[in-house]
Design a protein around this motif. Sequence first.
Motif, PDB file in Angstrom:
ATOM      1  N   ALA A  35       0.831  -1.207   0.000  1.00 53.27           N
ATOM      2  CA  ALA A  35       0.000   0.000   0.000  1.00 53.27           C
ATOM      3  C   ALA A  35       0.862   1.253   0.000  1.00 53.27           C
ATOM      4  CB  ALA A  35      -0.931  -0.001   1.206  1.00 53.27           C
ATOM      5  N   CYS A  93       2.532   1.688  -3.423  1.00 54.15           N
ATOM      6  CA  CYS A  93       1.595   2.158  -4.442  1.00 54.15           C
ATOM      7  C   CYS A  93       1.169   3.600  -4.215  1.00 54.15           C
ATOM      8  CB  CYS A  93       0.371   1.253  -4.487  1.00 54.15           C
ATOM      9  SG  CYS A  93       0.740  -0.397  -5.123  1.00 54.15           S
ATOM     10  N   LEU A  94       0.993   3.972  -2.949  1.00 56.65           N
ATOM     11  CA  LEU A  94       0.591   5.346  -2.665  1.00 56.65           C
ATOM     12  C   LEU A  94       1.685   6.347  -2.996  1.00 56.65           C
ATOM     13  CD1 LEU A  94      -1.386   4.922   0.671  1.00 56.65           C
ATOM     14  CD2 LEU A  94      -2.297   5.503  -1.570  1.00 56.65           C
ATOM     15  N   SER A 130       3.709   6.032  -5.425  1.00 55.19           N
ATOM     16  CA  SER A 130       3.993   5.910  -6.842  1.00 55.19           C
ATOM     17  C   SER A 130       3.649   7.201  -7.588  1.00 55.19           C
ATOM     18  CB  SER A 130       3.188   4.756  -7.426  1.00 55.19           C
ATOM     19  OG  SER A 130       3.310   4.723  -8.818  1.00 55.19           O
ATOM     20  N   LEU A 158       0.085   7.892  -9.136  1.00 56.71           N
ATOM     21  CA  LEU A 158      -1.057   8.404  -8.404  1.00 56.71           C
ATOM     22  C   LEU A 158      -0.932   9.893  -8.102  1.00 56.71           C
ATOM     23  CD1 LEU A 158      -1.599   5.483  -5.897  1.00 56.71           C
ATOM     24  CD2 LEU A 158      -2.833   5.968  -7.990  1.00 56.71           C
ATOM     25  N   PHE A 200      -8.911   2.176  -8.308  1.00 58.72           N
ATOM     26  CA  PHE A 200      -7.612   1.854  -7.727  1.00 58.72           C
ATOM     27  C   PHE A 200      -7.310   2.783  -6.553  1.00 58.72           C
ATOM     28  CE2 PHE A 200      -2.874   1.842  -7.859  1.00 58.72           C
ATOM     29  CZ  PHE A 200      -2.712   0.503  -7.544  1.00 58.72           C
ATOM     30  N   GLN A 201      -7.634   4.060  -6.702  1.00 66.64           N
ATOM     31  CA  GLN A 201      -7.429   5.006  -5.602  1.00 66.64           C
ATOM     32  C   GLN A 201      -8.277   4.631  -4.389  1.00 66.64           C
ATOM     33  OE1 GLN A 201      -8.250   8.836  -7.286  1.00 66.64           O
ATOM     34  NE2 GLN A 201      -6.130   9.164  -7.935  1.00 66.64           N
ATOM     35  N   LEU A 259      -9.387   1.640  -3.633  1.00 63.77           N
ATOM     36  CA  LEU A 259      -8.821   0.415  -3.084  1.00 63.77           C
ATOM     37  C   LEU A 259      -7.632   0.723  -2.175  1.00 63.77           C
ATOM     38  CD1 LEU A 259      -8.587  -2.728  -3.041  1.00 63.77           C
ATOM     39  CD2 LEU A 259      -7.034  -2.476  -4.984  1.00 63.77           C
ATOM     40  N   LEU A 260      -6.727   1.567  -2.632  1.00 63.47           N
ATOM     41  CA  LEU A 260      -5.550   1.904  -1.841  1.00 63.47           C
ATOM     42  C   LEU A 260      -5.912   2.697  -0.594  1.00 63.47           C
ATOM     43  CD1 LEU A 260      -2.920   2.705  -4.594  1.00 63.47           C
ATOM     44  CD2 LEU A 260      -3.126   0.670  -3.185  1.00 63.47           C
ATOM     45  N   GLU A 261      -6.887   3.581  -0.693  1.00 71.84           N
ATOM     46  CA  GLU A 261      -7.333   4.319   0.495  1.00 71.84           C
ATOM     47  C   GLU A 261      -7.930   3.363   1.522  1.00 71.84           C
ATOM     48  OE1 GLU A 261     -10.013   7.339  -0.897  1.00 71.84           O
ATOM     49  OE2 GLU A 261      -8.429   8.437  -1.933  1.00 71.84           O
ATOM     50  N   LEU A 265      -7.178   0.136   1.859  1.00 70.68           N
ATOM     51  CA  LEU A 265      -6.067  -0.620   2.441  1.00 70.68           C
ATOM     52  C   LEU A 265      -5.320   0.212   3.473  1.00 70.68           C
ATOM     53  CD1 LEU A 265      -4.565  -2.497  -0.638  1.00 70.68           C
ATOM     54  CD2 LEU A 265      -5.688  -3.510   1.346  1.00 70.68           C
ATOM     55  N   ALA A 266      -5.090   1.472   3.164  1.00 69.62           N
ATOM     56  CA  ALA A 266      -4.374   2.342   4.103  1.00 69.62           C
ATOM     57  C   ALA A 266      -5.180   2.513   5.384  1.00 69.62           C
ATOM     58  CB  ALA A 266      -4.099   3.693   3.457  1.00 69.62           C
TER      59      ALA A 266
END
Length: 114
Positions: A14, A17-18, A20, A23, A48-49, A51-53, A55-56
């Motif tokens: 996470a 990817c964040l 990266s 984004l 995708f954003q 999903l990552l939020e 996960l964070a």
Amino acid sequence: MKQIAKTAAVAVLAVACLSSPLLAEGDVTQPSDNPELSEGAELLNRGFQLLLEGLANEVEPMADKWAEGWAELIERFSDMNAYYPPETLPNGDIIIRRRIPLAPDDAPLGETDL
């Protein structure tokens, strides 16, 4: 231990990817001949954003627990150079020995876990 490893892997993924550059915020649009393709790409980017939020947000409470546990470990062992590396016995027990044993007067009071 496996749960910690899995959680750590998710946290690293996470964070990677964040951070990266893909984004990065801003309006980065590329001209496309197909409006459906550009709309689909925008939807994928937003998904995708999200999903990552998510996960964070899931990893954040675990990170707080890890920080508390790490602080407790540091407080308990203070100077790690006072201990030998951990030994694993054939029965699976793990022993952490002091390099210089505590004097009987300096030994902490309380119960001993066996």
